[in-house]
Design an enzyme around this catalytic site. Sequence first.
Site, PDB file in Angstrom:
ATOM      1  N   HIS A 187      12.981  63.665  71.116  1.00 37.54           N
ATOM      2  CA  HIS A 187      12.909  63.270  69.704  1.00 37.54           C
ATOM      3  C   HIS A 187      11.757  64.049  69.058  1.00 37.54           C
ATOM      4  CE1 HIS A 187      15.773  59.882  70.029  1.00 37.54           C
ATOM      5  NE2 HIS A 187      15.336  59.842  71.282  1.00 37.54           N
TER       6      HIS A 187
ATOM      7  N   GLY B 131      12.189  56.052  67.595  1.00 33.77           N
ATOM      8  CA  GLY B 131      11.826  54.662  67.338  1.00 33.77           C
ATOM      9  C   GLY B 131      12.263  54.173  65.976  1.00 33.77           C
TER      10      GLY B 131
ATOM     11  N   GLU C 187      12.993  50.804  65.527  1.00 35.58           N
ATOM     12  CA  GLU C 187      13.906  49.671  65.680  1.00 35.58           C
ATOM     13  C   GLU C 187      13.260  48.314  65.411  1.00 35.58           C
ATOM     14  OE1 GLU C 187      15.968  52.341  69.011  1.00 35.58           O
ATOM     15  OE2 GLU C 187      13.886  52.089  68.399  1.00 35.58           O
TER      16      GLU C 187
ATOM     17  N   THR D  42      18.342  56.274  66.823  1.00 35.16           N
ATOM     18  CA  THR D  42      18.765  55.127  66.021  1.00 35.16           C
ATOM     19  C   THR D  42      18.553  55.377  64.534  1.00 35.16           C
ATOM     20  OG1 THR D  42      18.016  53.731  67.841  1.00 35.16           O
ATOM     21  CG2 THR D  42      18.538  52.633  65.778  1.00 35.16           C
TER      22      THR D  42
ATOM     23  N   TYR E  20      22.818  58.619  66.220  1.00 36.84           N
ATOM     24  CA  TYR E  20      23.578  57.533  66.844  1.00 36.84           C
ATOM     25  C   TYR E  20      24.929  57.280  66.180  1.00 36.84           C
ATOM     26  CZ  TYR E  20      20.197  55.248  70.050  1.00 36.84           C
ATOM     27  OH  TYR E  20      19.375  54.917  71.084  1.00 36.84           O
TER      28      TYR E  20
ATOM     29  N   ARG F 294      23.318  49.094  68.829  1.00 38.79           N
ATOM     30  CA  ARG F 294      22.793  49.895  67.713  1.00 38.79           C
ATOM     31  C   ARG F 294      23.761  50.977  67.260  1.00 38.79           C
ATOM     32  NH1 ARG F 294      17.634  51.677  70.959  1.00 38.79           N
ATOM     33  NH2 ARG F 294      19.240  51.476  72.569  1.00 38.79           N
TER      34      ARG F 294
ATOM     35  N   ARG G 109      20.439  53.926  83.517  1.00 39.20           N
ATOM     36  CA  ARG G 109      19.831  52.722  82.936  1.00 39.20           C
ATOM     37  C   ARG G 109      20.448  51.450  83.513  1.00 39.20           C
ATOM     38  NH1 ARG G 109      20.234  53.198  76.873  1.00 39.20           N
ATOM     39  NH2 ARG G 109      19.058  51.256  77.012  1.00 39.20           N
TER      40      ARG G 109
ATOM     41  N   ASP H 105      13.697  61.951  77.255  1.00 39.21           N
ATOM     42  CA  ASP H 105      13.693  61.091  76.064  1.00 39.21           C
ATOM     43  C   ASP H 105      12.331  61.153  75.367  1.00 39.21           C
ATOM     44  OD1 ASP H 105      14.913  59.499  74.201  1.00 39.21           O
ATOM     45  OD2 ASP H 105      14.988  57.702  75.429  1.00 39.21           O
TER      46      ASP H 105
END
Length: 395
Positions: A72, A77, A79, A108, A139, A172, A236, A292
Site C-alpha cells: 500500500h 487502512g 477501516e 478498502t 477492493y 468489506r 489467513r 502487505d
Amino acid sequence: MSRSLETIVFTLIKNADIYAPERLGPGHLLVGGGKVLYLSGALPEIGSDLLQKTVDLEGATVIPGLIDCHVHVPGGGGEDGFSTQAPPVPFSGFTRHGVTSVVGLLGTDDETRTTGGLVARTRALREEGLSAWCWTGGYHVPPTTLTGTVRGDIVNIDCIIGLGELAVSDHRSSQPSFDELARLASEAHVAGLLSRKAGVVHLHLGDGERGLSLVRRVLGETELPGRVFHPTHVNRRKELFEEACELSRENVVIDLTAFPVEEGENAWSAADAWERFHDRQCPAANLTVSSDGGGCLPVFDDNGNMVKMDFATSAGLAETLQELLRRGHELEVVLPAMTSNVANYLRLPGKGKIEPGSDADLVCLDGAGRVRHVMAGGSWMVQDGSPVVKGTFER
C-alpha cells in the site's frame, strides 16, 4: 539518449557467493549503467579510469533484490475512521529490508485514495530510485480507474500491470457476482495480451467461508486461463490455504502474506505455509510471497467492528527469508517466491535474477541471512544495514 561508455562508471563487486537465485557459487560482478554487465569466477579486465569503486565482499552472499508485489504505497487502512488511514511508505521503508521492486495498490479505501494518487506515488518511488509498478482499482466493483476501464488503464498507463486488490469472501468487498468477476478478469487478460503486461487480477481473500469458490467457478465455466488470477492472503485461514494449494495445480499462482500469526490462530505464517506448499509438491513456480506493507492488519468482531489493528511493513519478506533459513532450507529454494517467480509471473523485465543484462538490483546478506547492503539500479541504497539514500521527505 543512452550514455556512451565513456560516461559510465563501473563498480566491481569481488568475491561474492552468488545466488541468481540458483547458487552460482564464488564469483565477481561488474555493474555499470544500472545493469549487471559481467558475472564470472574470473576477474574482469577494466581500466582504472573507468572503475569508480571496488567492493570486496570476502565471500558474503549476494542475491537478487526482493520484489514485494503487494504494498500500500500511498498508505492503507482507514477501516475505523479517517484517523486510522496509514501514511505513505517512505523510500527506505523498502530498501532497508532488501526490497528493490514493488507493486503498489489500493485496498478498502478506494474512495478517498484514488488510482491517480496511486500512480503518482508509484512514479515518485521511481524518481527516488526504486523500481515500481501498480495495480488499478481496489477492493470494490466497479473499480476505480483513470481511463474509465480496467483494460484502458493497463494498456495505456505505463506502470499499471493488472487489476487489484479486488476483494472477495470479505465483508468489506462489493460482494462481486460471477458475471462481474468474469468480466473484469477478461478485461485484465486481454489488456495483458495487448500490452505485454501481466494482465492479471490480484485478488484479496477475506475470512469468508466461500473462499475461492467464485474463482473456481469462473475457471470452470469460462475459457479464462488459471494464470489470470493471483489470490493473496491465502494463508489467513488453514482451510483457505488448502483450497489455494489445489488451485496452484491448475496454473493459478497463489500469494502468501508475511503477517504475524498468534499461537492457536487458524492461520499459517508465511514460513509455515511455504513449507506446507512444498511438502505437498505443489508447482514451485506457482508461489509468491508479499508483505502487505503499508497496510493495516485489522481484526474484526462478528458484527464487522474493528477490535484491534496492527501495521504491516516490507520487513515481513526479509523475516520470512531468515526464518526459512533458520529451519534449514536452502537459500536457492527459498528465494524464487520473492524474486524470480514474481518477476516471471508479473512480466517485470530485468528483475528477479542476476545475470549479464539484468538490472543491478542486489542484496548482500550476512551469515544469518540479514540484509547488510542493498543496491538498486546500480546505486548503493543501504550499507551495513543503514540507509544511505532516503526519500525526499525522510531527511
